[in-house]
Design a protein around this motif. Sequence first.
Motif, PDB file in Angstrom:
ATOM      1  N   ALA A  87       0.949  -1.075   0.026  1.00 39.73           N
ATOM      2  CA  ALA A  87       0.186  -0.135  -0.188  1.00 39.73           C
ATOM      3  C   ALA A  87       0.888   1.175   0.036  1.00 39.73           C
ATOM      4  N   GLY A  88       2.168   1.420   0.058  1.00 47.36           N
ATOM      5  CA  GLY A  88       2.787   2.199   0.248  1.00 47.36           C
ATOM      6  C   GLY A  88       3.015   2.893   1.796  1.00 47.36           C
ATOM      7  N   ASP A  89       3.110   4.306   1.662  1.00 50.16           N
ATOM      8  CA  ASP A  89       3.675   4.994   3.141  1.00 50.16           C
ATOM      9  C   ASP A  89       2.176   5.821   3.424  1.00 50.16           C
ATOM     10  N   ASP A  90       1.144   5.895   2.899  1.00 51.93           N
ATOM     11  CA  ASP A  90       0.106   6.704   3.250  1.00 51.93           C
ATOM     12  C   ASP A  90      -0.795   5.871   4.368  1.00 51.93           C
ATOM     13  N   PRO A  91      -1.002   6.226   5.460  1.00 50.24           N
ATOM     14  CA  PRO A  91      -1.789   5.429   6.396  1.00 50.24           C
ATOM     15  C   PRO A  91      -3.348   5.284   6.059  1.00 50.24           C
ATOM     16  N   VAL A  92      -3.665   5.918   5.243  1.00 49.54           N
ATOM     17  CA  VAL A  92      -5.212   5.853   4.616  1.00 49.54           C
ATOM     18  C   VAL A  92      -5.040   4.306   4.026  1.00 49.54           C
ATOM     19  N   ALA A  93      -4.377   4.623   2.887  1.00 46.93           N
ATOM     20  CA  ALA A  93      -4.093   3.444   1.951  1.00 46.93           C
ATOM     21  C   ALA A  93      -3.827   2.161   2.770  1.00 46.93           C
ATOM     22  N   LYS A  94      -3.008   2.419   3.752  1.00 44.30           N
ATOM     23  CA  LYS A  94      -2.370   1.077   4.342  1.00 44.30           C
ATOM     24  C   LYS A  94      -3.708   0.556   5.138  1.00 44.30           C
ATOM     25  N   LEU A  95      -4.374   1.353   5.917  1.00 45.34           N
ATOM     26  CA  LEU A  95      -5.563   0.953   6.647  1.00 45.34           C
ATOM     27  C   LEU A  95      -6.587   0.175   6.014  1.00 45.34           C
ATOM     28  N   ARG A  96      -6.749   1.073   4.732  1.00 39.70           N
ATOM     29  CA  ARG A  96      -8.235   0.403   3.719  1.00 39.70           C
ATOM     30  C   ARG A  96      -7.521  -0.740   3.132  1.00 39.70           C
ATOM     31  N   ASP A  97      -6.315  -0.905   2.876  1.00 38.86           N
ATOM     32  CA  ASP A  97      -5.957  -2.389   2.354  1.00 38.86           C
ATOM     33  C   ASP A  97      -5.956  -3.570   3.268  1.00 38.86           C
ATOM     34  N   ALA A  98      -5.560  -3.227   4.551  1.00 34.92           N
ATOM     35  CA  ALA A  98      -5.389  -4.203   5.565  1.00 34.92           C
ATOM     36  C   ALA A  98      -6.842  -4.696   5.974  1.00 34.92           C
ATOM     37  N   VAL A  99      -7.696  -3.886   5.883  1.00 36.84           N
ATOM     38  CA  VAL A  99      -9.113  -4.180   6.203  1.00 36.84           C
ATOM     39  C   VAL A  99      -9.696  -5.033   5.280  1.00 36.84           C
ATOM     40  N   LYS A 100      -9.093  -4.687   4.015  1.00 33.90           N
ATOM     41  CA  LYS A 100      -9.628  -5.477   2.735  1.00 33.90           C
ATOM     42  C   LYS A 100      -9.197  -6.970   2.856  1.00 33.90           C
ATOM     43  N   ALA A 101      -7.885  -6.995   3.356  1.00 31.72           N
ATOM     44  CA  ALA A 101      -7.194  -8.273   3.578  1.00 31.72           C
ATOM     45  C   ALA A 101      -7.868  -9.150   4.480  1.00 31.72           C
ATOM     46  N   TYR A 102      -8.021  -8.328   5.786  1.00 31.43           N
ATOM     47  CA  TYR A 102      -8.625  -9.147   6.846  1.00 31.43           C
ATOM     48  C   TYR A 102      -9.880  -9.581   6.090  1.00 31.43           C
ATOM     49  N   VAL A 103     -10.791  -9.048   5.679  1.00 33.36           N
ATOM     50  CA  VAL A 103     -12.096  -9.327   5.366  1.00 33.36           C
ATOM     51  C   VAL A 103     -12.064 -10.400   4.389  1.00 33.36           C
ATOM     52  N   GLY A 104     -11.146 -10.290   3.588  1.00 32.85           N
ATOM     53  CA  GLY A 104     -11.116 -11.485   2.235  1.00 32.85           C
ATOM     54  C   GLY A 104     -10.883 -12.669   3.072  1.00 32.85           C
ATOM     55  N   PHE A 105      -9.906 -12.582   4.039  1.00 35.98           N
ATOM     56  CA  PHE A 105      -9.561 -14.049   4.846  1.00 35.98           C
ATOM     57  C   PHE A 105     -10.862 -14.567   5.538  1.00 35.98           C
ATOM     58  N   VAL A 106     -11.686 -13.658   6.045  1.00 35.68           N
ATOM     59  CA  VAL A 106     -12.705 -14.078   6.809  1.00 35.68           C
ATOM     60  C   VAL A 106     -13.816 -14.760   5.716  1.00 35.68           C
ATOM     61  N   VAL A 107     -14.098 -14.004   4.689  1.00 41.20           N
ATOM     62  CA  VAL A 107     -14.941 -14.784   3.596  1.00 41.20           C
ATOM     63  C   VAL A 107     -14.226 -15.823   3.093  1.00 41.20           C
ATOM     64  N   ASP A 108     -13.102 -16.014   3.032  1.00 36.55           N
ATOM     65  CA  ASP A 108     -12.298 -17.454   2.325  1.00 36.55           C
ATOM     66  C   ASP A 108     -12.174 -18.343   3.156  1.00 36.55           C
ATOM     67  N   HIS A 109     -12.278 -18.122   4.595  1.00 37.37           N
ATOM     68  CA  HIS A 109     -12.102 -18.978   5.648  1.00 37.37           C
ATOM     69  C   HIS A 109     -13.180 -18.735   6.557  1.00 37.37           C
ATOM     70  N   GLN A 110     -14.356 -18.855   6.211  1.00 40.11           N
ATOM     71  CA  GLN A 110     -15.354 -18.429   7.391  1.00 40.11           C
ATOM     72  C   GLN A 110     -15.496 -19.074   8.535  1.00 40.11           C
ATOM     73  N   THR A 111     -15.318 -20.524   8.288  1.00 41.71           N
ATOM     74  CA  THR A 111     -15.250 -21.410   9.419  1.00 41.71           C
ATOM     75  C   THR A 111     -14.066 -21.250  10.173  1.00 41.71           C
TER      76      THR A 111
END
Length: 207
Positions: A87-111
Amino acid sequence: MNKRSPETTLIRDSGRGNEAAILNAALQAYGEKGFNGASMRDVARGANTSLSNLYNYFPSKSHLLAELLRRANSELLARTTAAIEAAGDDPVAKLRDAVKAYVGFVVDHQTAALVAISEVRYLTGEERSRVVDARDRTQSLFEQIVADGARTGVFATPYPKDAARSIVSLCSAISTWYRPGGRLSKKTLGEQHARYALALLEAPLTP
């Protein structure tokens, strides 16, 4: 507890005999019946192996649960770390992409995500400490992003550590209610939760 959806396999065959089959069968059993309701016999049956062979790999249900949660935490941490680094150095971009990654994990591995938040209470001692420490490493990624953004004025929240913890809880809770095939795709769900997180931090909601 019911298994919620077809999903991406968490444990892949690494050539170590029946280990992957056992771990995936344990995940299914814990997802369907909970830690207390599932038996080692259920796991052996699901892995298509004998009970005696199962004990050659894992001496108890708690060992199985601890290893499952270790694997789940490891993948979540890897996904989130990779997203932040890209995401680079921008905290907004980092936070946004970190959340998307976390959500993606939960959807892919919900159980796995659901078992992680509901069954960890059954672990004790060193097993519990290792799992909690691994979980805390993921939370610390969010805490660092939020702290950096708060320090530079990008995030206006006066409660950065509490806000980071709330964001992680918001993401993990998706496992309790998400339904595949519903109106929210993985992409939309990630974007929405990134927006919720940025609003919680009193950050600019740029596209």
